[in-house]
Write a protein that holds these residues in place. Structure first.
Motif, mmCIF file in Angstrom:
data_model
loop_
_atom_site.group_PDB
_atom_site.id
_atom_site.type_symbol
_atom_site.label_atom_id
_atom_site.label_comp_id
_atom_site.label_asym_id
_atom_site.label_seq_id
_atom_site.Cartn_x
_atom_site.Cartn_y
_atom_site.Cartn_z
ATOM 1 N N THR A 90 57.598 57.409 39.144
ATOM 2 C CA THR A 90 57.242 58.738 39.309
ATOM 3 C C THR A 90 56.719 59.334 38.879
ATOM 4 O O THR A 90 56.611 59.463 37.465
ATOM 5 N N THR A 91 56.436 59.769 39.485
ATOM 6 C CA THR A 91 55.906 61.581 38.289
ATOM 7 C C THR A 91 56.765 62.291 37.919
ATOM 8 O O THR A 91 57.934 62.310 38.619
ATOM 9 N N ASP A 117 51.622 67.456 35.204
ATOM 10 C CA ASP A 117 53.795 66.802 36.422
ATOM 11 C C ASP A 117 53.109 65.889 36.823
ATOM 12 O O ASP A 117 53.803 65.942 38.069
ATOM 13 N N THR A 118 51.692 65.868 36.875
ATOM 14 C CA THR A 118 51.105 64.467 37.707
ATOM 15 C C THR A 118 51.183 62.945 37.419
ATOM 16 O O THR A 118 51.214 61.827 37.750
ATOM 17 N N ALA A 119 51.575 63.330 35.838
ATOM 18 C CA ALA A 119 51.549 61.795 35.018
ATOM 19 C C ALA A 119 52.942 61.099 34.743
ATOM 20 O O ALA A 119 53.726 62.038 35.381
ATOM 21 N N PRO A 120 53.054 59.475 35.530
ATOM 22 C CA PRO A 120 54.288 59.265 35.666
ATOM 23 C C PRO A 120 54.818 59.286 34.553
ATOM 24 O O PRO A 120 54.530 59.347 33.273
#
Length: 133
Positions: A11-12, A90-93
């Motif tokens: 998940t991100t 915050d879109t990074a896993p």
């Protein structure tokens, strides 16, 4: 032949929750080639706030209960850390690491799949130690 390491889509950071982390650890474990006689339970341990990340600590405790011994003589723990970077978008896993209770070696699921033999070795060593006492 090269051993294929199965991993999951983590998940991100923005979608992460403690519950989601636990679900994803379960999902990862389901990709491991561990015999069905091994049973485990998982628990969330703590949230750790660091300068550039937040770390979420989990533990899975493994054993082989039998009809004669429903409570295993010894168990083996695997500790997981899910890291959320404060420096990455915050879109990074999330990043995930794990280690066995008897080891200081930290592994990444995408690089190294847990082996049943490692769990067996921990349990056997504990039984040998207990018998010596």
């Amino acid at each position: 032949t090269k051993h294929v390491i199965k991993n999951i889509q983590w998940t991100t950071a923005k979608n992460f929750t403690v519950e989601r982390g636990a679900q994803q650890i379960e999902e990862l474990i389901s990709t491991w080639n561990i015999h069905e006689s091994w049973l485990y339970h998982s628990e969330f341990l703590e949230e750790e706030e660091l300068k550039d990340s937040k770390r979420y600590h989990y533990r899975t405790c493994w054993g082989i209960p039998t009809r004669r011994k429903p409570i295993p003589r010894a168990t083996a723990s695997v500790y997981f850390v899910i890291v959320i970077s404060k420096l990455k978008p915050d879109t990074a896993p999330v990043e995930v690491f794990y280690r066995l209770e008897s080891s200081r070696l930290i592994r990444r699921p995408e690089e190294c799949q847990l082996r049943e033999k490692w769990l067996q070795d921990i349990v056997e060593n504990k039984i040998v130690c207990a018998e010596r006492l």
